[in-house]
Design an enzyme around this catalytic site. Sequence first.
Site, short mmCIF file in Angstrom:
data_model
loop_
_atom_site.label_atom_id
_atom_site.label_comp_id
_atom_site.label_asym_id
_atom_site.label_seq_id
_atom_site.Cartn_x
_atom_site.Cartn_y
_atom_site.Cartn_z
CB ALA A 47 2.08 4.57 -3.13
CG ASN A 49 8.48 8.59 -2.25
OD1 ASN A 49 9.50 8.23 -1.69
ND2 ASN A 49 8.00 9.80 -2.11
CG LEU A 65 -15.27 15.84 -2.87
CD1 LEU A 65 -15.05 17.34 -2.99
CD2 LEU A 65 -16.11 15.33 -4.04
CE1 TYR A 117 -1.17 7.25 -6.73
CE2 TYR A 117 -3.18 7.84 -7.91
CZ TYR A 117 -2.53 7.06 -6.98
OH TYR A 117 -3.21 6.09 -6.29
CG PHE A 137 -1.92 -1.04 1.31
CD1 PHE A 137 -3.15 -0.87 0.71
CD2 PHE A 137 -1.66 -2.24 1.96
CE1 PHE A 137 -4.11 -1.86 0.76
CE2 PHE A 137 -2.60 -3.25 2.01
CZ PHE A 137 -3.84 -3.06 1.41
CG PHE A 141 -10.37 21.49 -7.42
CD1 PHE A 141 -10.16 22.80 -6.98
CD2 PHE A 141 -9.89 20.45 -6.64
CE1 PHE A 141 -9.48 23.06 -5.80
CE2 PHE A 141 -9.22 20.70 -5.45
CZ PHE A 141 -9.02 22.01 -5.02
CG PHE A 196 -12.87 3.07 -9.78
CD1 PHE A 196 -12.25 1.85 -10.04
CD2 PHE A 196 -13.24 3.85 -10.86
CE1 PHE A 196 -12.00 1.42 -11.35
CE2 PHE A 196 -13.00 3.43 -12.17
CZ PHE A 196 -12.38 2.22 -12.41
N1 UDP Z 1 -12.29 17.85 -5.64
C1 UDP Z 1 -12.80 19.14 -5.52
N2 UDP Z 1 -12.44 19.87 -4.42
C2 UDP Z 1 -11.59 19.41 -3.47
C3 UDP Z 1 -11.07 18.09 -3.60
C4 UDP Z 1 -11.45 17.34 -4.70
O1 UDP Z 1 -13.58 19.60 -6.36
O2 UDP Z 1 -11.27 20.15 -2.52
C5 UDP Z 1 -12.69 17.04 -6.80
C6 UDP Z 1 -11.51 16.58 -7.64
O3 UDP Z 1 -11.18 17.55 -8.61
C7 UDP Z 1 -12.06 15.29 -8.24
C8 UDP Z 1 -13.00 14.76 -7.16
O4 UDP Z 1 -13.29 15.87 -6.30
O5 UDP Z 1 -12.82 15.58 -9.37
C9 UDP Z 1 -12.37 13.66 -6.33
O6 UDP Z 1 -11.09 14.10 -5.92
P1 UDP Z 1 -10.21 13.33 -4.85
O7 UDP Z 1 -8.98 14.17 -4.63
O8 UDP Z 1 -11.05 13.03 -3.65
O9 UDP Z 1 -9.87 11.95 -5.52
P2 UDP Z 1 -9.17 11.60 -6.93
O10 UDP Z 1 -10.29 11.40 -7.90
O11 UDP Z 1 -8.24 12.69 -7.29
O12 UDP Z 1 -8.46 10.33 -6.63
#
Ligand code: UDP
Length: 322
Positions: free
Chosen positions: A75, A92, A190, A141, A73, A208, A169
């Site tokens: 990473a 890493n 998120l 990543y 795990f 975002f 996912f």
């Molecule tokens: N996201 C967002 N605001 C935040 C954090 C995440 O809008 O403060 C969006 C991000 O752009 C993505 C989704 O939420 O579309 C899930 O992001 P997260 O970082 O949780 O997981 P990822 O899909 O990157 O693994």
Amino acid sequence: MILVTGGAGYIGSHCVKSLMKKGYEVAVLDNLSRGHRDAVLTPHFFEGSIGDASLLSKIFSSSSKKISAVMHFSAWTYVGESVEKPAEYYQNNVAQTLALLTAMRDHGIKQFIFSSTCATYGDVQKIPITEDTPIGPLNPYGHSKRMVELILADFDRAYGMKHCIFRYFNAAGADPEGQLAERHDPETHLIPIVLQVASGTRSHVSIFGTDYPTPDGTCIRDYIHVNDLSDAHILGIEYLEAGKPSNIFNLGSETGFSVREVIKMCEQVTGKKVPVKEAARRAGDAPRLVADSTRAKTVLGWKTKLSDIQTIVKTAWASMKP
Ligand code: UDP
């Protein structure tokens, strides 16, 4: 005994708990750079790097605690950070993993469970995503995880090291018994961010990107409960123990939720209003990632139990209470 690298981290610690409940003996190797010592639930703990050949040799040579398989795990896992710091991500996630795999080869350990990601797929043309969907990571990543997948295929061919690659996912939620939680620092994911806003420790959540080609303009993700991920890992170990061939499995709930839908569910579960600010797109984000997990269900017999979005948010919220 099973060696869990990154067992002090979010998914690793949940998996250690599930393995121990199932009666497995578990050792954890973690450098605590991002994990938490108090999340390590096994007494067999090694603090150190997965790239430390002499430490690995010590762990793998123990005759009393013979390691039969490694679950990997550890990473770095932030898409945005990986765009800023590719050198650290390749160091890493790829170089260190290669060192771990080489030590395994040298000690004849032939079972490996790998935490990969749906970020290996990229901007896909067709939803849901199967394991045969073309690969095309959009960020370092995703590239780093894909590189390890390729190394694993080569290690299987050359050394007979068998693997299960799990393409997660969006891992989310927390231990329903309240013993473990998602504790990233800094937090970028998120659901925990939205819940921090609900709890009053953050003023707002930035969305975002609101101009994606999705019904409400925000990105769609497939959120999967961390305990369901743990269950899949145990099935993966049983699969390899049964002498089955290396395989790749998507692990998702097969349902997509937009950023706005997730925020709404968090408001519903917490009863709090969550202020939002619409912001620019985050580099490296794919518009839509939703799994087809048929293979994990049919080949491993995997069933999700906690991955409806409400249960995910409820368990995450409960884990944040002091
Ligand atoms: N996201 C967002 N605001 C935040 C954090 C995440 O809008 O403060 C969006 C991000 O752009 C993505 C989704 O939420 O579309 C899930 O992001 P997260 O970082 O949780 O997981 P990822 O899909 O990157 O693994």
